[in-house]
Motif scaffolding. Structure first.
Motif, PDB file in Angstrom:
ATOM      1  N   ILE A   1      57.957  56.955  -2.044  1.00  0.00           N
ATOM      2  CA  ILE A   1      58.517  55.676  -1.600  1.00  0.00           C
ATOM      3  C   ILE A   1      59.117  55.818  -0.199  1.00  0.00           C
ATOM      4  O   ILE A   1      58.907  54.968   0.678  1.00  0.00           O
ATOM      5  CB  ILE A   1      59.578  55.187  -2.606  1.00  0.00           C
ATOM      6  N   ASP A   2      59.836  56.927   0.039  1.00  0.00           N
ATOM      7  CA  ASP A   2      60.396  57.170   1.369  1.00  0.00           C
ATOM      8  C   ASP A   2      59.294  57.248   2.423  1.00  0.00           C
ATOM      9  O   ASP A   2      59.465  56.781   3.560  1.00  0.00           O
ATOM     10  CB  ASP A   2      61.196  58.478   1.385  1.00  0.00           C
TER      11      ASP A   2
ATOM     12  N   THR B   1      55.961  45.256  -1.224  1.00  0.00           N
ATOM     13  CA  THR B   1      55.648  45.192   0.200  1.00  0.00           C
ATOM     14  C   THR B   1      55.637  43.745   0.661  1.00  0.00           C
ATOM     15  O   THR B   1      55.650  42.824  -0.161  1.00  0.00           O
ATOM     16  CB  THR B   1      54.262  45.818   0.483  1.00  0.00           C
ATOM     17  N   PRO B   2      55.609  43.502   1.981  1.00  0.00           N
ATOM     18  CA  PRO B   2      55.518  42.125   2.470  1.00  0.00           C
ATOM     19  C   PRO B   2      54.247  41.421   2.021  1.00  0.00           C
ATOM     20  O   PRO B   2      54.142  40.195   2.146  1.00  0.00           O
ATOM     21  CB  PRO B   2      55.538  42.305   3.997  1.00  0.00           C
TER      22      PRO B   2
ATOM     23  N   ALA C   1      58.707  48.569   7.297  1.00  0.00           N
ATOM     24  CA  ALA C   1      58.052  48.762   8.600  1.00  0.00           C
ATOM     25  C   ALA C   1      56.810  49.627   8.500  1.00  0.00           C
ATOM     26  O   ALA C   1      55.790  49.361   9.152  1.00  0.00           O
ATOM     27  CB  ALA C   1      59.042  49.375   9.595  1.00  0.00           C
ATOM     28  N   GLY C   2      56.866  50.692   7.684  1.00  0.00           N
ATOM     29  CA  GLY C   2      55.719  51.584   7.586  1.00  0.00           C
ATOM     30  C   GLY C   2      54.509  50.903   6.997  1.00  0.00           C
ATOM     31  O   GLY C   2      53.376  51.098   7.461  1.00  0.00           O
TER      32      GLY C   2
ATOM     33  N   ALA D   1      57.850  58.102   9.685  1.00  0.00           N
ATOM     34  CA  ALA D   1      59.298  58.271   9.805  1.00  0.00           C
ATOM     35  C   ALA D   1      59.785  59.205   8.698  1.00  0.00           C
ATOM     36  O   ALA D   1      59.604  58.930   7.513  1.00  0.00           O
ATOM     37  CB  ALA D   1      59.993  56.914   9.700  1.00  0.00           C
ATOM     38  N   TYR D   2      60.405  60.314   9.084  1.00  0.00           N
ATOM     39  CA  TYR D   2      60.837  61.332   8.120  1.00  0.00           C
ATOM     40  C   TYR D   2      62.263  61.772   8.411  1.00  0.00           C
ATOM     41  O   TYR D   2      62.631  62.003   9.563  1.00  0.00           O
ATOM     42  CB  TYR D   2      59.911  62.553   8.200  1.00  0.00           C
ATOM     43  N   ARG D   3      63.029  61.905   7.320  1.00  0.00           N
ATOM     44  CA  ARG D   3      64.334  62.552   7.373  1.00  0.00           C
ATOM     45  C   ARG D   3      64.414  63.514   6.197  1.00  0.00           C
ATOM     46  O   ARG D   3      64.044  63.160   5.071  1.00  0.00           O
ATOM     47  CB  ARG D   3      65.470  61.527   7.273  1.00  0.00           C
TER      48      ARG D   3
END
Length: 233
Positions: free
Chosen positions: A80-81, A28-29, A87-88, A221-223
């Motif tokens: 992980i997704d 992560t950042p 961003a998350g 955010a989901y795909r």
């Protein structure tokens, strides 16, 4: 369109309880974060995977997978997704550092807004979007902020659930969710009042987060992804 998501039918038969060692280390950042221990779990992976199975029209497997099982690898990949790097993770951390209510001061008899709090961002921004999807019959993965902290290591103390429906009476909303920590229960909820979002709002709940409070939540955010063979089509 698949039928309405029902935790007692469409959730995993096993709860979110895994070996204590990290299942995965997320870059992560703010540095590497170990996720998958007794505190972090695979909640996001289980939420995303359960929704994948729902979209596929396939029943979730009943048996808890071993670490060398393709399903376990899939849950870790979906974990992980679910963090939607980077961003998350930044959004979780930003909300961890926000006040519950709006920050403001009064000058010359007028209120001057400094920063919107977690309550306003949840109710006025996120809930408006989430409720539209639920009204269309689409479940919504949620990032749930449970901690007020500047320590990036506390990112793993936040949680993820799946919003599957809601009831509303006046300003009072009861959001029905699938919580991997609670298993196949249809009575798991987050409840809140939408009447005063600028103030610190109490989010009542019965999530399996060890007595921690819910400070707010946002749409993750989901795909959809194809479920692993031979488990899926």
């Amino acid at each position: 369109m698949p039928r309405t998501f029902l935790p007692s039918r469409d959730g995993f038969a096993f709860v979110n309880s895994w070996p204590r060692q990290p299942a995965v280390t997320l870059p992560t950042p703010f540095g590497d974060i170990g996720v998958g221990n007794a505190e972090g779990g695979l909640c996001g992976g289980m939420v995303f995977a359960a929704l994948d199975f729902w979209h596929a029209g396939t029943a979730t497997p009943a048996e808890r997978p071993a670490k060398d099982d393709p399903l376990y690898t899939f849950l870790v990949d979906r974990l992980i997704d679910s963090w939607h790097l980077p961003a998350g993770v930044v959004q979780y951390y930003q909300w961890m550092n926000l006040p519950d209510g709006d920050s403001s001061f009064t000058a010359l008899g007028r209120r001057v807004l400094i920063e919107r709090g977690v309550s306003w961002r949840t109710i006025r921004v996120q809930w408006a979007q989430i409720s539209k999807d639920l009204d269309s019959g689409v479940p919504v993965p949620l990032g749930v902020v449970t901690i007020d902290s500047k320590d990036p290591r506390d990112l793993a103390l936040n949680h993820q659930v799946l919003a599957v429906g809601y009831n509303r009476i006046g300003n009072r909303v009861t959001l029905r969710v699938y919580d991997p920590n609670r298993g196949r229960r249809d009575d798991t909820f987050i409840a809140f009042d939408t009447g005063a979002p600028a103030r610190a709002t109490t989010f009542g709940h019965n999530l399996g987060i060890g007595g921690n409070r819910v400070r707010g939540f946002f749409r993750a955010a989901y795909r959809p992804r194809r479920v692993p063979s031979p488990l899926g089509p």
